[in-house]
Design a protein around this motif. Sequence first.
Motif, PDB file in Angstrom:
ATOM      1  N   THR A  42       1.614 -14.603  18.779  1.00 50.99           N
ATOM      2  CA  THR A  42       2.835 -13.819  18.636  1.00 50.99           C
ATOM      3  C   THR A  42       3.993 -14.756  18.346  1.00 50.99           C
ATOM      4  O   THR A  42       4.175 -15.769  19.022  1.00 50.99           O
ATOM      5  CB  THR A  42       3.130 -13.020  19.916  1.00 50.99           C
ATOM      6  OG1 THR A  42       2.065 -12.100  20.160  1.00 50.99           O
ATOM      7  CG2 THR A  42       4.444 -12.253  19.795  1.00 50.99           C
ATOM      8  N   ILE A  43       4.780 -14.406  17.320  1.00 47.64           N
ATOM      9  CA  ILE A  43       5.972 -15.154  16.970  1.00 47.64           C
ATOM     10  C   ILE A  43       7.195 -14.362  17.422  1.00 47.64           C
ATOM     11  O   ILE A  43       7.359 -13.196  17.048  1.00 47.64           O
ATOM     12  CB  ILE A  43       6.058 -15.417  15.461  1.00 47.64           C
ATOM     13  CG1 ILE A  43       4.777 -16.073  14.943  1.00 47.64           C
ATOM     14  CG2 ILE A  43       7.276 -16.296  15.145  1.00 47.64           C
ATOM     15  CD1 ILE A  43       4.759 -16.268  13.424  1.00 47.64           C
ATOM     16  N   GLY A  44       8.031 -14.976  18.217  1.00 50.53           N
ATOM     17  CA  GLY A  44       9.310 -14.379  18.584  1.00 50.53           C
ATOM     18  C   GLY A  44      10.367 -14.819  17.599  1.00 50.53           C
ATOM     19  O   GLY A  44      10.579 -16.020  17.421  1.00 50.53           O
ATOM     20  N   ILE A  45      11.004 -13.871  16.935  1.00 51.07           N
ATOM     21  CA  ILE A  45      11.998 -14.190  15.913  1.00 51.07           C
ATOM     22  C   ILE A  45      13.371 -13.733  16.396  1.00 51.07           C
ATOM     23  O   ILE A  45      13.581 -12.548  16.659  1.00 51.07           O
ATOM     24  CB  ILE A  45      11.654 -13.551  14.565  1.00 51.07           C
ATOM     25  CG1 ILE A  45      10.282 -14.040  14.079  1.00 51.07           C
ATOM     26  CG2 ILE A  45      12.732 -13.862  13.527  1.00 51.07           C
ATOM     27  CD1 ILE A  45       9.838 -13.464  12.752  1.00 51.07           C
TER      28      ILE A  45
ATOM     29  N   VAL B 124       7.601 -10.222  17.238  1.00 54.06           N
ATOM     30  CA  VAL B 124       8.632  -9.528  18.010  1.00 54.06           C
ATOM     31  C   VAL B 124       9.964 -10.036  17.483  1.00 54.06           C
ATOM     32  O   VAL B 124      10.276 -11.219  17.597  1.00 54.06           O
ATOM     33  CB  VAL B 124       8.500  -9.790  19.522  1.00 54.06           C
ATOM     34  CG1 VAL B 124       9.579  -9.028  20.283  1.00 54.06           C
ATOM     35  CG2 VAL B 124       7.110  -9.383  20.013  1.00 54.06           C
ATOM     36  N   ILE B 125      10.733  -9.156  16.865  1.00 56.28           N
ATOM     37  CA  ILE B 125      11.936  -9.563  16.143  1.00 56.28           C
ATOM     38  C   ILE B 125      13.182  -8.960  16.773  1.00 56.28           C
ATOM     39  O   ILE B 125      13.140  -7.852  17.315  1.00 56.28           O
ATOM     40  CB  ILE B 125      11.819  -9.192  14.645  1.00 56.28           C
ATOM     41  CG1 ILE B 125      12.910  -9.867  13.820  1.00 56.28           C
ATOM     42  CG2 ILE B 125      11.777  -7.687  14.440  1.00 56.28           C
ATOM     43  CD1 ILE B 125      12.658  -9.844  12.318  1.00 56.28           C
TER      44      ILE B 125
ATOM     45  N   ALA C 197      12.346 -11.172  22.752  1.00 59.30           N
ATOM     46  CA  ALA C 197      11.608 -11.823  21.670  1.00 59.30           C
ATOM     47  C   ALA C 197      11.253 -13.255  22.047  1.00 59.30           C
ATOM     48  O   ALA C 197      10.139 -13.726  21.782  1.00 59.30           O
ATOM     49  CB  ALA C 197      12.433 -11.799  20.385  1.00 59.30           C
ATOM     50  N   ALA C 198      12.201 -13.947  22.660  1.00 57.59           N
ATOM     51  CA  ALA C 198      11.951 -15.321  23.102  1.00 57.59           C
ATOM     52  C   ALA C 198      10.825 -15.369  24.122  1.00 57.59           C
ATOM     53  O   ALA C 198       9.949 -16.242  24.066  1.00 57.59           O
ATOM     54  CB  ALA C 198      13.224 -15.917  23.689  1.00 57.59           C
TER      55      ALA C 198
ATOM     56  N   VAL D  95      18.081 -19.335  26.562  1.00 52.57           N
ATOM     57  CA  VAL D  95      17.572 -20.657  26.917  1.00 52.57           C
ATOM     58  C   VAL D  95      16.304 -20.567  27.768  1.00 52.57           C
ATOM     59  O   VAL D  95      15.259 -21.113  27.413  1.00 52.57           O
ATOM     60  CB  VAL D  95      18.652 -21.473  27.653  1.00 52.57           C
ATOM     61  CG1 VAL D  95      18.095 -22.829  28.107  1.00 52.57           C
ATOM     62  CG2 VAL D  95      19.870 -21.668  26.755  1.00 52.57           C
ATOM     63  N   GLU D  96      16.388 -19.861  28.865  1.00 55.73           N
ATOM     64  CA  GLU D  96      15.290 -19.872  29.846  1.00 55.73           C
ATOM     65  C   GLU D  96      13.981 -19.333  29.268  1.00 55.73           C
ATOM     66  O   GLU D  96      12.912 -19.934  29.481  1.00 55.73           O
ATOM     67  CB  GLU D  96      15.679 -19.081  31.090  1.00 55.73           C
ATOM     68  CG  GLU D  96      14.651 -19.146  32.211  1.00 55.73           C
ATOM     69  CD  GLU D  96      14.353 -20.568  32.676  1.00 55.73           C
ATOM     70  OE1 GLU D  96      13.184 -20.841  33.032  1.00 55.73           O
ATOM     71  OE2 GLU D  96      15.266 -21.411  32.653  1.00 55.73           O
ATOM     72  N   PRO D  97      13.986 -18.228  28.508  1.00 60.05           N
ATOM     73  CA  PRO D  97      12.706 -17.718  27.991  1.00 60.05           C
ATOM     74  C   PRO D  97      12.029 -18.653  26.991  1.00 60.05           C
ATOM     75  O   PRO D  97      10.843 -18.492  26.707  1.00 60.05           O
ATOM     76  CB  PRO D  97      13.093 -16.401  27.319  1.00 60.05           C
ATOM     77  CG  PRO D  97      14.427 -16.034  27.851  1.00 60.05           C
ATOM     78  CD  PRO D  97      15.100 -17.322  28.161  1.00 60.05           C
TER      79      PRO D  97
END
Length: 213
Positions: free
Chosen positions: A3-6, A28-29, A57-58, A78-80
């Motif tokens: 999965t790519i978080g955008i 996940v965008i 998403a992150a 930042v944290e995710p």
Amino acid sequence: MTTIGIIGAGHIGGQIARKAVELGYDVVISNSRGPETLADLVAELGPRARAATPAEAAAAGDFAVVAVPLRSLPDVPVEPLAGKIVLDTNNYYWERDGHIPALDAGEATTSGLLQEHLPQSKVAKAFNHIMSSQITTDGTPAGTPNRRALATASDFPEAAELVARLYDEFGFDTVNMGPVSESWRAERDRPAYVIRQNAAELTENLAKASRTI
């Protein structure tokens, strides 16, 4: 399945999402205006994509792509993203972002600024010196003569390697510029910026770049 978080659903983020789902990735965008504003894009992308907030998403991504304007860098969660590889697609447009003295003076890079913002992440430069529309049209199979090449840079070998794998899947060769401190070589208005070039030509153009413009 990866999965790519955008984070950022503009021209670059949207095109990366289109190619990624075509290749079988889940996406996940997100954008700054809320998931509901991405309904049309998600409908186009199909069942492998969903809209979310930037933080969602992150968190969802095995790795992430940051494709927001540079002025919005402080809003990147930042944290995710801690412990994750983060692809930085950014370029510095002072006309849009306002002047950033450290960039004007050649003392910083856009990827370096993101790395400072994400101290627990592994930032790599990616997809910043190609027109967004060409992300889905210019790729060719590995071994194709005169195959287009794109550059990356990272302080983390595993991050640069992930970019190289993704580039290859998208249809591009890779030239590694080295650490993030060298990523300016592919930034705006330099010889390698938004022109079609193979790996040898890209290597030559990166070497020709001036630190300040």
